[in-house]
Design a protein around this motif. Structure first.
Motif, PDB file in Angstrom:
ATOM      1  N   ALA A 213      37.167  19.089  -5.823  1.00 52.89           N
ATOM      2  CA  ALA A 213      36.859  18.527  -7.147  1.00 52.89           C
ATOM      3  C   ALA A 213      35.360  18.544  -7.423  1.00 52.89           C
ATOM      4  CB  ALA A 213      37.405  17.103  -7.236  1.00 52.89           C
ATOM      5  N   THR A 214      34.553  18.125  -6.448  1.00 56.96           N
ATOM      6  CA  THR A 214      33.100  18.102  -6.656  1.00 56.96           C
ATOM      7  C   THR A 214      32.545  19.522  -6.776  1.00 56.96           C
ATOM      8  OG1 THR A 214      32.812  17.904  -4.241  1.00 56.96           O
ATOM      9  CG2 THR A 214      32.715  15.872  -5.544  1.00 56.96           C
ATOM     10  N   ARG A 215      33.151  20.460  -6.048  1.00 62.84           N
ATOM     11  CA  ARG A 215      32.713  21.851  -6.147  1.00 62.84           C
ATOM     12  C   ARG A 215      32.951  22.378  -7.559  1.00 62.84           C
ATOM     13  NH1 ARG A 215      35.953  24.277  -2.483  1.00 62.84           N
ATOM     14  NH2 ARG A 215      34.554  23.780  -0.764  1.00 62.84           N
ATOM     15  N   GLU A 216      34.140  22.077  -8.118  1.00 61.15           N
ATOM     16  CA  GLU A 216      34.449  22.545  -9.469  1.00 61.15           C
ATOM     17  C   GLU A 216      33.618  21.829 -10.519  1.00 61.15           C
ATOM     18  OE1 GLU A 216      38.630  22.442 -10.253  1.00 61.15           O
ATOM     19  OE2 GLU A 216      39.147  23.724  -8.535  1.00 61.15           O
ATOM     20  N   LEU A 217      33.208  20.574 -10.223  1.00 60.32           N
ATOM     21  CA  LEU A 217      32.380  19.815 -11.165  1.00 60.32           C
ATOM     22  C   LEU A 217      30.896  20.163 -11.030  1.00 60.32           C
ATOM     23  CD1 LEU A 217      34.085  16.298 -10.825  1.00 60.32           C
ATOM     24  CD2 LEU A 217      34.115  17.767 -12.862  1.00 60.32           C
ATOM     25  N   GLY A 218      30.529  20.853  -9.959  1.00 59.18           N
ATOM     26  CA  GLY A 218      29.133  21.239  -9.757  1.00 59.18           C
ATOM     27  C   GLY A 218      28.240  20.095  -9.336  1.00 59.18           C
ATOM     28  N   ILE A 219      28.783  19.132  -8.570  1.00 58.32           N
ATOM     29  CA  ILE A 219      27.992  17.988  -8.107  1.00 58.32           C
ATOM     30  C   ILE A 219      28.083  17.896  -6.584  1.00 58.32           C
ATOM     31  CG2 ILE A 219      28.315  16.707 -10.248  1.00 58.32           C
ATOM     32  CD1 ILE A 219      30.479  15.060  -8.853  1.00 58.32           C
ATOM     33  N   SER A 220      27.209  17.076  -6.008  1.00 55.56           N
ATOM     34  CA  SER A 220      27.226  16.873  -4.563  1.00 55.56           C
ATOM     35  C   SER A 220      28.435  16.033  -4.156  1.00 55.56           C
ATOM     36  CB  SER A 220      25.942  16.171  -4.102  1.00 55.56           C
ATOM     37  OG  SER A 220      24.812  16.969  -4.395  1.00 55.56           O
ATOM     38  N   VAL A 221      28.833  16.173  -2.912  1.00 61.50           N
ATOM     39  CA  VAL A 221      29.934  15.373  -2.392  1.00 61.50           C
ATOM     40  C   VAL A 221      29.371  14.357  -1.400  1.00 61.50           C
ATOM     41  CG1 VAL A 221      30.460  17.030  -0.523  1.00 61.50           C
ATOM     42  CG2 VAL A 221      32.215  15.427  -1.283  1.00 61.50           C
ATOM     43  N   LYS A 222      29.828  13.107  -1.504  1.00 56.62           N
ATOM     44  CA  LYS A 222      29.405  12.060  -0.573  1.00 56.62           C
ATOM     45  C   LYS A 222      30.247  12.187   0.696  1.00 56.62           C
ATOM     46  CE  LYS A 222      28.119   8.809  -4.225  1.00 56.62           C
ATOM     47  NZ  LYS A 222      28.424   7.490  -4.836  1.00 56.62           N
ATOM     48  N   ALA A 223      29.559  12.156   1.830  1.00 58.51           N
ATOM     49  CA  ALA A 223      30.262  12.376   3.092  1.00 58.51           C
ATOM     50  C   ALA A 223      29.695  11.501   4.198  1.00 58.51           C
ATOM     51  CB  ALA A 223      30.172  13.849   3.498  1.00 58.51           C
ATOM     52  N   ILE A 224      30.572  11.051   5.082  1.00 54.83           N
ATOM     53  CA  ILE A 224      30.164  10.367   6.309  1.00 54.83           C
ATOM     54  C   ILE A 224      30.083  11.428   7.398  1.00 54.83           C
ATOM     55  CG2 ILE A 224      30.819   8.682   8.069  1.00 54.83           C
ATOM     56  CD1 ILE A 224      32.313   7.147   5.895  1.00 54.83           C
ATOM     57  N   LEU A 225      28.925  11.562   7.996  1.00 60.79           N
ATOM     58  CA  LEU A 225      28.727  12.532   9.065  1.00 60.79           C
ATOM     59  C   LEU A 225      28.921  11.827  10.397  1.00 60.79           C
ATOM     60  CD1 LEU A 225      27.843  15.336  10.086  1.00 60.79           C
ATOM     61  CD2 LEU A 225      25.474  14.505   9.984  1.00 60.79           C
ATOM     62  N   ARG A 226      29.826  12.361  11.201  1.00 66.34           N
ATOM     63  CA  ARG A 226      30.128  11.722  12.482  1.00 66.34           C
ATOM     64  C   ARG A 226      30.394  12.797  13.532  1.00 66.34           C
ATOM     65  NH1 ARG A 226      34.441   7.250  11.872  1.00 66.34           N
ATOM     66  NH2 ARG A 226      32.623   6.210  10.986  1.00 66.34           N
TER      67      ARG A 226
END
Length: 339
Positions: free
Chosen positions: A128-141
Motif C-alpha cells: 500500500a505504501t509503495r503504491e501511495l509513494g510514501i515511506s513505510v514505518k517498520a520495526i527493525l529487529r
C-alpha cells in the motif's frame, strides 16, 4: 469531692457539643465517581503498557524506522493468497492515505542483499505504501529464519480473513523450508494433530488446483478434507483439472470456484462410467458368514446375514461408540508416529 472539683472534671469528661455555626465546620471533600477513578486507572495502565512495550523494544534491539518500501522484500514463505478482487486491500490503502500508517511492519536486515530488508509481516502495508509513494514505518529487529517464520505466523494466525487453505499452504511452506513440525505449531498456534490435518490437505490438493480456487474464506476444514479425499481418485482429479481450465471458472468469485471444483470431483462427466461399488462378505473367526458389506463412492452399507441372531445387530450398535473411540485413538497414534 467538692462541687467545684466536680464542675472542673465535667469540663474534661463531658462530650463535646456541636458547633454553633456551620461556618466553623471543615468543608466536605468532593465525591469522585467510581467511573472517573476507573478511567484514570485505565489511563495509567495504558501508559504503563506503552512504556513496557517501549522498554521491550529497546531491550530487544528493535528500532522503528521510516524506510523506502521498494527496499523491503517479502518473507520467503507466503502466508496468504493474492486475490484478484482484493477489496480489503483497497480499504487498507485508503485508510493509510487518509490517516497514515498506524501499525508498523516487522523487518530484519536482508540476509543476502546488503541495504535491503525482509519483512516478517505487514506485506500488504508495504504494498500500500509503495503504491501511495510514501515511506513505510517498520520495526527493525534481528531475527533468525525460525524467529521470522514464527513472528509471521503469530501475527497472521488469529486473523479472521486468513482462510483454512491459506493456513494449510503456509504450514506446508514452513515444513518444506526445512523447519520442524514444532515450528509449524508455534507459527500457527495449533497443536500437533491440527498441524497434521493442515499439512494433509495442503499435500493432497495439487498446488495449481489450490491457486486456481483461491483463498475460499467461507470454506472450512471439513469441506477441504472431503475435497482432498475425493481427488485421490485419478478420474475425479482429472475432472477438477478440466473444470478449472474452463474460461468461465476464473470469472467466479473464490468460494464459487471451490464449489465448482468440488462439484466436478463429485459428479462423473457425461459418458464416464461410474465406479462399481465394492461388495464382499464378512466371516466370523470360525468361518461362518455373518454380514455383507457394500461400499460405493460415498456410502458404505453393512447387512447382517439372516442366519445371525437379531440381537447381534443391537449389540453391534451399542458397541459402535467404543469401537469408534478405539479407532480414533489408534489413528491419532499412527498420525503422530508418521509426523
Amino acid at each position: 469531692m467538692s462541687k467545684r472539683t466536680d464542675t472542673i472534671k465535667s469540663l474534661f469528661t463531658a462530650p463535646q457539643s456541636s458547633a454553633l455555626s456551620a461556618d466553623n465546620m471543615p468543608a466536605a471533600l468532593p465525591r469522585v465517581s467510581s467511573g472517573s477513578v476507573r478511567s484514570l486507572k485505565d489511563s495509567f495502565s495504558e501508559v504503563e503498557k506503552e512504556n513496557e512495550e517501549l522498554r521491550e523494544r529497546i531491550a530487544s534491539g528493535a528500532v522503528i524506522l521510516e524506510i523506502d518500501p521498494s527496499l523491503v522484500d517479502p518473507s520467503p514463505l507466503a502466508d496468504r493468497f493474492r486475490d484478484q478482487d482484493d477489496s480489503s486491500f483497497e480499504a487498507l490503502k485508503q485508510s493509510i492515505a487518509q490517516r497514515g500508517q498506524e501499525v508498523p511492519i516487522l523487518v530484519r536486515e536482508h540476509p543476502e542483499a546488503k541495504g535491503r530488508y525482509q519483512s516478517a509481516y505487514g506485506h500488504r502495508r508495504v504494498r500500500a505504501t509503495r503504491e501511495l509513494g510514501i515511506s513505510v514505518k517498520a520495526i527493525l529487529r534481528p531475527l533468525s529464519d525460525e524467529a521470522l517464520v514464527v513472528a509471521q505466523g503469530l501475527e497472521n494466525a488469529p486473523r479472521e480473513d486468513l482462510s483454512f487453505i491459506e493456513r494449510a499452504s503456509f504450514a506446508m511452506h514452513i515444513e518444506d523450508a526445512g523447519h520442524s513440525r514444532s515450528v509449524v505449531q508455534d507459527a500457527l498456534s495449533v497443536d500437533r494433530a491440527e498441524a497434521s490435518k493442515l499439512l494433509a490437505v495442503a499435500r493432497s490438493v495439487p498446488a495449481e488446483v489450490i491457486q486456481a480456487i483461491g483463498k475460499a474464506p467461507k470454506v472450512g476444514r471439513g469441506r477441504w478434507q472431503s475435497f482432498a479425499e475425493l481427488i485421490k481418485d485419478s478420474a475425479a482429479l482429472k475432472r477438477v483439472r478440466a473444470a478449472i481450465a474452463e474460461p468461465k471458472f476464473a470469472e467466479r468469485e473464490t468460494d464459487a470456484r471451490f464449489l465448482a471444483a468440488f462439484s466436478a470431483a463429485t459428479r462423473p462427466s457425461r459418458g464416464e462410467p461410474r465406479k462399481e461399488p465394492d461388495e464382499k462378505p464378512v466371516f466370523s473367526v470360525s468361518g461362518d458368514k455373518i454380514a455383507h458389506v457394500r461400499q460405493a463412492e460415498r456410502e458404505l452399507k453393512l447387512t447382517i446375514d439372516k442366519n445371525v441372531s437379531t440381537t447381534f445387530a443391537a449389540f453391534l450398535v451399542d458397541q459402535l461408540p467404543a469401537l469408534f473411540d478405539a479407532f480414533s485413538k489408534k489413528s491419532s497414534g499412527q498420525e503422530n508416529t508418521e509426523a
